[in-house]
Design an enzyme around this catalytic site. Structure first.
Site, PDB file in Angstrom:
ATOM      1  N   SER A 147       1.004  -1.212   0.105  1.00  0.00           N
ATOM      2  CA  SER A 147      -0.146  -0.044  -0.038  1.00  0.00           C
ATOM      3  C   SER A 147       0.968   1.304  -0.024  1.00  0.00           C
ATOM      4  CB  SER A 147      -0.986  -0.087   1.079  1.00  0.00           C
ATOM      5  OG  SER A 147      -1.702   0.867   1.289  1.00  0.00           O
ATOM      6  N   TYR A 161      -4.546   8.435  -7.009  1.00  0.00           N
ATOM      7  CA  TYR A 161      -3.773   7.617  -6.558  1.00  0.00           C
ATOM      8  C   TYR A 161      -4.108   6.954  -5.117  1.00  0.00           C
ATOM      9  CZ  TYR A 161       0.901   5.529  -4.801  1.00  0.00           C
ATOM     10  OH  TYR A 161       1.923   4.751  -4.265  1.00  0.00           O
ATOM     11  N   LYS A 165      -4.429   3.294  -2.954  1.00  0.00           N
ATOM     12  CA  LYS A 165      -3.546   2.633  -1.852  1.00  0.00           C
ATOM     13  C   LYS A 165      -4.338   2.575  -0.684  1.00  0.00           C
ATOM     14  CE  LYS A 165      -0.084   2.020  -4.131  1.00  0.00           C
ATOM     15  NZ  LYS A 165       0.564   0.533  -4.307  1.00  0.00           N
TER      16      LYS A 165
END
Length: 258
Positions: A147, A161, A165
Site C-alpha cells: 500500500s 492514486y 492505496k
C-alpha cells in the site's frame, strides 16, 4: 542457500524495478524460489533478464513472467505458471502500481481508470487467484499488499492514486478476515517516501529533496531495500500470528507533526 524463506515459493507483481525488485532480490537471498511478474515490454524484459542473472543460484530458482496486471487473467496466469514451475505458491506480494502526479481538475477519465485498474483492480484479481491456489494446497500462506503512507493522508497531486492505496489497505484487512480460516495471513506494508521511479523527478530537485528529508525524523528518504526486510518478515514463519496488520515503513514521517 538457507534463510528465513527457505523452501517457500514467492510470487511478486511489478518485480523488476524499485520496491518489487528489492523484495525479489532479498527474498531469493533468504532461500525463496521467486516468481517475478513484469510489464510485457522490451525494456522490462531486459530488466527481468538482468534480475534473473543477479539472483539465480544456479538451481533454477527464478521465473519471470510478462503480463499486464490490470488484466484479470494476468494474476491467474502468474499463479498457474508458478505452480507449473515450482509445484505450489506460498507467498504472494502484490506490488505493481503506477503514480503520475496530476492536478485534480485536469485528471482525465483515462488516467483515473488506468490507475485504478492497475493499482487496485489488478491487485484484487491477482490476490484472489493466489488465495484460490493457497486454499487448494491446504497449507495456508502469506499475502502481502504494498500500500502506501498515502492510504492514510491526502496528496494534492495524488487524488487518483491515494484512493487506490487506501483500497489496498482495506483489501488486505478484509481478506485477512475472509482467508484466516484457511490459515492464509494477509497484511499491508505502507512505504513512505522511497527513492523509486515514481518520485525520481521530485528527488532530483535539491529543494524538494531537502524538504522531504527535513520532514522525516531519520533524516533521509527510504531505499527500496528498506521495504524488503519488512516484506521478508511478513512472508516468513516469524510472523505466523500477524494477520490484518498494516506496517508503516516511513522513517517516522507519519508521526512527525511539527
Amino acid at each position: 542457500m538457507t534463510g528465513l524463506l527457505n523452501g517457500k515459493v514467492v510470487a511478486i507483481t511489478g518485480g523488476v524495478t524499485g520496491i518489487g525488485r528489492a523484495i525479489a532480490i532479498e527474498m531469493a537471498r533468504n532461500g525463496a524460489k521467486v516468481v517475478v511478474n513484469h510489464l510485457p515490454s522490451e525494456e522490462q524484459a531486459q530488466l527481468a533478464k538482468e534480475l534473473k542473472e543477479e539472483i539465480s543460484d544456479g538451481e533454477n530458482n527464478v521465473l519471470t513472467i510478462p503480463g499486464d496486471i490490470s488484466l484479470p487473467e494476468t494474476g491467474r496466469r502468474i499463479v498457474e505458471l508458478a505452480v507449473e514451475k515450482f509445484g505450489e505458491i506460498n507467498v504472494f506480494v502484490s506490488n505493481a502500481g503506477v503514480c503520475g502526479f496530476r492536478e485534480f481538475l485536469e485528471i482525465t477519465p483515462e488516467t483515473l481508470f488506468q490507475t485504478v485498474n492497475i493499482n487496485l483492480n489488478g491487485a484484487f484479481f491477482a490476490i484472489q487467484a493466489a488465495a484460490q491456489q493457497m486454499v487448494k494446497q491446504g497449507k495456508g500462506g502469506s499475502i502481502i499488499g504494498i500500500s502506501s503512507i498515502s492510504a492514510l493522508v491526502g496528496g494534492a497531486h495524488q487524488t487518483h492514486y491515494t484512493p487506490t492505496k487506501a483500497g489496498i489497505l482495506s483489501l488486505m484487512q478484509s481478506t485477512a478476515c475472509a482467508l484466516g480460516k484457511y490459515g492464509i495471513r494477509c497484511n499491508a506494508i505502507l512505504p513512505g517516501t522511497i527513492s523509486t521511479a515514481l518520485n525520481e523527478e521530485d528527488l532530483k530537485d535539491p529543494e524538494k529533496r531537502k524538504y522531504m528529508e527535513g520532514r522525516i525524523p531519520l533524516g533521509r528518504v527510504g531505499d527500496p531495500k528498506d521495504i524488503a526486510g519488512p516484506a521478508i518478515f511478513l512472508a516468513s514463519d516469524m510472523s505466523n500470528y500477524v494477520n490484518g496488520a498494516q506496517l508503516l515503513v516511513d522513517g517516522g514521517l507519519f508521526v512527525n507533526l511539527q
